[in-house]
Motif scaffolding. Structure first.
Motif, PDB file in Angstrom:
ATOM      1  N   PRO A 229     -16.213  10.936  21.582  1.00  0.00           N
ATOM      2  CA  PRO A 229     -15.467   9.336  21.707  1.00  0.00           C
ATOM      3  C   PRO A 229     -14.438   9.228  21.043  1.00  0.00           C
ATOM      4  CG  PRO A 229     -18.263   9.756  21.703  1.00  0.00           C
ATOM      5  CD  PRO A 229     -17.354  11.391  20.573  1.00  0.00           C
ATOM      6  N   GLU A 230     -14.710   9.701  19.482  1.00  0.00           N
ATOM      7  CA  GLU A 230     -13.474   9.594  18.917  1.00  0.00           C
ATOM      8  C   GLU A 230     -11.968   9.938  19.388  1.00  0.00           C
ATOM      9  OE1 GLU A 230     -15.992  11.762  18.189  1.00  0.00           O
ATOM     10  OE2 GLU A 230     -15.120  13.226  16.625  1.00  0.00           O
ATOM     11  N   ARG A 231     -12.201  10.748  20.312  1.00  0.00           N
ATOM     12  CA  ARG A 231     -10.866  11.217  20.934  1.00  0.00           C
ATOM     13  C   ARG A 231     -10.280  10.360  21.505  1.00  0.00           C
ATOM     14  NH1 ARG A 231     -11.759  17.381  20.480  1.00  0.00           N
ATOM     15  NH2 ARG A 231     -12.090  18.072  18.411  1.00  0.00           N
ATOM     16  N   ARG A 232     -10.896   9.595  22.191  1.00  0.00           N
ATOM     17  CA  ARG A 232     -10.535   8.200  23.688  1.00  0.00           C
ATOM     18  C   ARG A 232      -9.928   7.535  22.827  1.00  0.00           C
ATOM     19  NH1 ARG A 232     -16.557   8.093  25.285  1.00  0.00           N
ATOM     20  NH2 ARG A 232     -17.493   9.998  25.461  1.00  0.00           N
ATOM     21  N   TYR A 233      -9.474   6.681  22.074  1.00  0.00           N
ATOM     22  CA  TYR A 233      -8.757   5.782  21.316  1.00  0.00           C
ATOM     23  C   TYR A 233      -7.876   7.476  20.052  1.00  0.00           C
ATOM     24  CZ  TYR A 233      -9.911   2.567  24.333  1.00  0.00           C
ATOM     25  OH  TYR A 233     -11.105   2.175  25.721  1.00  0.00           O
TER      26      TYR A 233
ATOM     27  N   TYR B  57     -14.875   3.748  17.180  1.00  0.00           N
ATOM     28  CA  TYR B  57     -15.130   5.355  17.676  1.00  0.00           C
ATOM     29  C   TYR B  57     -15.558   6.095  16.759  1.00  0.00           C
ATOM     30  CZ  TYR B  57     -13.604   3.858  22.354  1.00  0.00           C
ATOM     31  OH  TYR B  57     -13.859   2.802  23.724  1.00  0.00           O
ATOM     32  N   GLU B  58     -15.143   6.041  15.326  1.00  0.00           N
ATOM     33  CA  GLU B  58     -14.935   7.523  14.660  1.00  0.00           C
ATOM     34  C   GLU B  58     -16.331   7.438  14.167  1.00  0.00           C
ATOM     35  OE1 GLU B  58     -13.036  10.043  13.311  1.00  0.00           O
ATOM     36  OE2 GLU B  58     -11.970   8.492  13.650  1.00  0.00           O
TER      37      GLU B  58
ATOM     38  N   TYR C 183       0.808  -0.901   0.028  1.00  0.00           N
ATOM     39  CA  TYR C 183       0.183  -0.001   0.417  1.00  0.00           C
ATOM     40  C   TYR C 183       0.685   0.555   0.034  1.00  0.00           C
ATOM     41  CZ  TYR C 183      -3.704  -2.998   0.738  1.00  0.00           C
ATOM     42  OH  TYR C 183      -4.785  -3.932   0.639  1.00  0.00           O
TER      43      TYR C 183
ATOM     44  N   PHE D 148      -4.278   6.384  16.891  1.00  0.00           N
ATOM     45  CA  PHE D 148      -3.436   5.063  16.010  1.00  0.00           C
ATOM     46  C   PHE D 148      -2.560   5.651  16.254  1.00  0.00           C
ATOM     47  CE2 PHE D 148      -7.729   4.161  14.801  1.00  0.00           C
ATOM     48  CZ  PHE D 148      -7.173   2.467  14.561  1.00  0.00           C
TER      49      PHE D 148
ATOM     50  N   GLU E 191       2.728   3.315   2.709  1.00  0.00           N
ATOM     51  CA  GLU E 191       2.284   3.726   3.154  1.00  0.00           C
ATOM     52  C   GLU E 191       1.865   2.865   4.722  1.00  0.00           C
ATOM     53  OE1 GLU E 191      -2.794   4.970   3.542  1.00  0.00           O
ATOM     54  OE2 GLU E 191      -1.098   6.357   2.962  1.00  0.00           O
ATOM     55  N   PRO E 192       2.227   3.635   6.080  1.00  0.00           N
ATOM     56  CA  PRO E 192       1.758   2.899   7.078  1.00  0.00           C
ATOM     57  C   PRO E 192       0.678   2.958   6.755  1.00  0.00           C
ATOM     58  CG  PRO E 192       2.867   5.456   7.412  1.00  0.00           C
ATOM     59  CD  PRO E 192       2.830   5.155   5.896  1.00  0.00           C
ATOM     60  N   THR E 193       0.596   0.730   7.055  1.00  0.00           N
ATOM     61  CA  THR E 193      -1.316   0.478   8.291  1.00  0.00           C
ATOM     62  C   THR E 193      -1.446   0.023   8.831  1.00  0.00           C
ATOM     63  OG1 THR E 193      -0.207  -1.501   5.967  1.00  0.00           O
ATOM     64  CG2 THR E 193      -2.020   0.328   4.773  1.00  0.00           C
TER      65      THR E 193
ATOM     66  N   GLN F  74     -22.508   7.906  15.365  1.00  0.00           N
ATOM     67  CA  GLN F  74     -21.458   7.868  16.616  1.00  0.00           C
ATOM     68  C   GLN F  74     -21.045   6.488  16.294  1.00  0.00           C
ATOM     69  OE1 GLN F  74     -19.278  10.798  18.318  1.00  0.00           O
ATOM     70  NE2 GLN F  74     -18.099   8.758  17.879  1.00  0.00           N
TER      71      GLN F  74
ATOM     72  N   TRP G 158     -19.220   4.156  19.041  1.00  0.00           N
ATOM     73  CA  TRP G 158     -19.717   3.587  19.999  1.00  0.00           C
ATOM     74  C   TRP G 158     -19.601   5.022  20.923  1.00  0.00           C
ATOM     75  CZ3 TRP G 158     -20.591  -0.841  22.170  1.00  0.00           C
ATOM     76  CH2 TRP G 158     -19.620  -1.174  22.831  1.00  0.00           C
TER      77      TRP G 158
ATOM     78  N   MET H 159      -8.876  -4.227  14.291  1.00  0.00           N
ATOM     79  CA  MET H 159      -8.865  -3.094  13.196  1.00  0.00           C
ATOM     80  C   MET H 159      -9.163  -2.882  11.969  1.00  0.00           C
ATOM     81  SD  MET H 159      -5.385  -1.402  12.302  1.00  0.00           S
ATOM     82  CE  MET H 159      -4.143  -1.211  14.067  1.00  0.00           C
TER      83      MET H 159
ATOM     84  N   PHE I 274      -1.295   0.048  12.970  1.00  0.00           N
ATOM     85  CA  PHE I 274      -1.161   0.680  13.775  1.00  0.00           C
ATOM     86  C   PHE I 274      -1.904   0.193  14.953  1.00  0.00           C
ATOM     87  CE2 PHE I 274      -2.225   3.144   9.918  1.00  0.00           C
ATOM     88  CZ  PHE I 274      -0.868   4.810  10.189  1.00  0.00           C
ATOM     89  N   ARG I 275      -1.502   0.461  16.228  1.00  0.00           N
ATOM     90  CA  ARG I 275      -1.644   0.672  17.403  1.00  0.00           C
ATOM     91  C   ARG I 275      -2.881   1.455  18.102  1.00  0.00           C
ATOM     92  NH1 ARG I 275       3.446   0.530  19.609  1.00  0.00           N
ATOM     93  NH2 ARG I 275       3.834  -1.517  19.594  1.00  0.00           N
ATOM     94  N   VAL I 276      -3.657   0.512  19.106  1.00  0.00           N
ATOM     95  CA  VAL I 276      -5.143   1.122  19.532  1.00  0.00           C
ATOM     96  C   VAL I 276      -4.387   1.694  20.926  1.00  0.00           C
ATOM     97  CG1 VAL I 276      -7.203   1.520  19.480  1.00  0.00           C
ATOM     98  CG2 VAL I 276      -6.372   0.097  17.361  1.00  0.00           C
TER      99      VAL I 276
ATOM    100  N   GLU J 105       1.213   4.765  14.897  1.00  0.00           N
ATOM    101  CA  GLU J 105       1.995   3.308  13.691  1.00  0.00           C
ATOM    102  C   GLU J 105       3.022   2.746  14.607  1.00  0.00           C
ATOM    103  OE1 GLU J 105       5.197   4.058  10.288  1.00  0.00           O
ATOM    104  OE2 GLU J 105       3.943   5.344  10.333  1.00  0.00           O
TER     105      GLU J 105
ATOM    106  N   ILE K 239      -8.075   3.802   7.383  1.00  0.00           N
ATOM    107  CA  ILE K 239      -8.390   2.976   8.477  1.00  0.00           C
ATOM    108  C   ILE K 239      -9.790   3.856  10.229  1.00  0.00           C
ATOM    109  CG2 ILE K 239      -7.706   1.579  10.454  1.00  0.00           C
ATOM    110  CD1 ILE K 239      -4.859   1.488   9.449  1.00  0.00           C
TER     111      ILE K 239
END
Lengths: 393, 97
Positions: A384-388, B21-22, A366, A390, A368-370, B94, B96, B1, A372-374, A392, B17
């Motif tokens: 909510p999407e800022r609680r976790y 939560y996104e 690909y 990604f 590009e870096p694919t 949303q 989650w 993932m 990721f560690r959550v 590399e 990706i």
């Protein structure tokens, strides 16, 4: 079928030594010399003086007066043995407990994953030493009888490869066979003292002398496999704690105190099992005779009492509790191994190397870096999407 | 993932990706400001009940975030959380909360 036998000699004694460090000298377990009870177990030093499990404690004190006499633990040693069986569950699905300190594992398939039975046996011994602090002997063979005899003579692992059963069993005395005294006497009169001599006879000869018992004798002496398979052991899926209040619980403070006490015990049990729980169910018995029940699922598995108590109390506060609580039952389920994911790559260089290979392949494909560690980001973020986030790999 | 190719709010290098939560862009039928039907992955479902409504306003000093959240129960029995981006008027689901 390939069977591994785990023999833990002097299991009660080893458990006592684990729990009470510094126990030295001759030891006798079962009670005080004045109790009218039998000896449960004794150390080798006491054994040298003639003390044997099963003999009265008073007799043991006469034979070895300088021994330290320990009372048997409340509930016996079953809990400790259950813990051992639980740990053995990581090595085989089919496990049979013959008695406390003696278990059989069906390792027909699992030995393939461990690159041989010798390695599997060594891993079992190492696990029992590391996790439970117990010294064990592991024997492997085609049948329970063969594996057990190998385990008793193992130091610490003895594998009897298929085809060598007779050679291994030949020098063993007949005492190792589970025989009636009458049959033993008759065999002695016939001059048969070892399994080798017994196996040299034909099945027909032994059957004509001893009937059906003669056939099974011949089979055991020849190391022939029994037909009965080792059953699957049901896995423990719940930790349950039940409490009955001395006086009806009327205020939230008292309820919290009582639930906290039960959660303490439940969390201790979870910690002992090395497990975390995801679901909690609480059933309340009310003074009015009604029963209320509620279940809650936590965001992630936990073994921490504080978080659980907060969730349970929050759930209870939303229940229509109209009279005092006389008792309750807590069930913790959805059990998973604590810290399993964090330790996924630790101590497993092969797996980390595979991951590196996958990363290189994906990057090449690909561009590009694919991978990721959550990771946890802003823990208390309102979005909510800022609680976790990604990161590399 | 999960690797998703749907349109989301994330951008930059990780756009392929999407975290669970996104937010995911969806279509919502809300003639009076309150959702009456949602279309998720080409399937339209009517809203049986609005369970909860709340608003999040943040970062007025940088890129303002202003969202009106609705927790919905659909006629299919499913529960979803959607929000209206008050800055753009777009609707998102949303993943989650």
């Amino acid at each position: 079928m390939r069977v591994a036998c785990i023999a833990i000699p002097h299991f009660p004694l080893q458990v006592e030594k684990q729990l009470c460090r510094g126990l030295e000298g001759p030891l006798v377990i079962g009670g005080t010399p004045f109790d009218q009870a039998p000896v449960i177990d004794c150390s080798d030093q006491a054994g040298e003086r003639g003390v044997r499990p099963g003999m009265p404690l008073s007799e043991a004190s006469h034979l070895c007066p300088e021994a330290a006499f320990l009372p048997m633990r409340e509930g016996g040693y079953d809990d400790a043995w259950e813990q051992v069986l639980y740990e053995l569950g990581a090595f085989a699905l089919r496990i049979e407990s013959a008695q406390v300190g003696l278990a059989y594992l069906d390792v027909t398939r699992s030995s393939r994953f461990s690159k041989g039975e010798g390695r599997l046996g060594a891993a079992l011994v190492a696990m029992l030493d590391r996790v439970c602090g117990l010294a064990a002997g592991v024997g492997m063979g085609n049948s329970r009888f063969l594996a057990r005899q190998a385990a008793y003579r193992a130091s610490p692992v003895l594998v009897i490869p298929p085809g060598t059963e007779r050679r291994f069993l030949a020098p063993l005395p007949l005492d190792v066979l589970p025989l009636d005294e009458e049959i033993k006497e008759r065999l002695a009169l016939l001059g048969l003292t070892t399994l080798g001599r017994l196996a040299a006879l034909t099945c027909a000869h032994l059957s004509s002398q001893f009937g059906r018992a003669g056939r099974s004798l011949w089979e055991m002496a020849g190391g022939i496999d029994e037909t009965g398979r080792i059953p699957k052991r049901p896995r423990r899926r719940e930790v349950e704690k039940e409490a009955v209040a001395d006086a009806p619980l009327e205020t939230m403070d008292r309820i919290e105190q009582a639930v906290g006490g039960s959660l303490d015990a439940a969390c201790a049990e979870l910690a002992k099992m090395g497990r975390s729980c995801r679901k909690i169910r609480i059933a309340l018995s009310l003074q009015s005779g009604d029963r209320l029940e509620c279940s809650l699922v936590m965001k992630r598995a936990t073994d921490a009492k504080r978080g659980m108590l907060e969730r349970v109390m929050s759930a209870l506060s939303s229940l229509p509790i109209e009279s005092a609580i006389t008792g309750f039952r807590l069930s913790l389920s959805g059990l998973s191994r604590t810290g399993e994911q964090e330790g996924l790559f630790k101590g497993r260089p092969g797996l980390a190397q595979k991951l590196e290979g996958v990363k290189e392949y994906l990057s090449a494909r690909y561009g590009e870096p694919t991978l990721f560690r959550v990771e946890e980001g802003e823990k208390d973020a309102r979005l909510p999407e800022r609680r976790y986030v990604f990161r590399e790999v | 993932m999960r690797v998703c190719r749907r349109e989301g709010m994330s951008s930059g290098r990780c756009r392929g990706i999407v975290s669970p939560y996104e937010p995911e862009r969806i279509e919502v039928y809300a003639p009076k400001g309150r959702p009456e039907a949602v279309r998720v992955r080409k399937r339209q479902t009517r809203v049986r009940e609005v369970l909860n409504v709340w608003r999040i306003d943040e970062e007025w000093w940088r890129r303002p975030v202003s969202r009106l959240y609705f927790s919905l129960e659909l006629t299919s029995g499913a529960r979803v959380t959607v929000f209206e981006d008050l800055a753009t008027g777009a609707w998102y689901r949303q993943g989650w909360v």
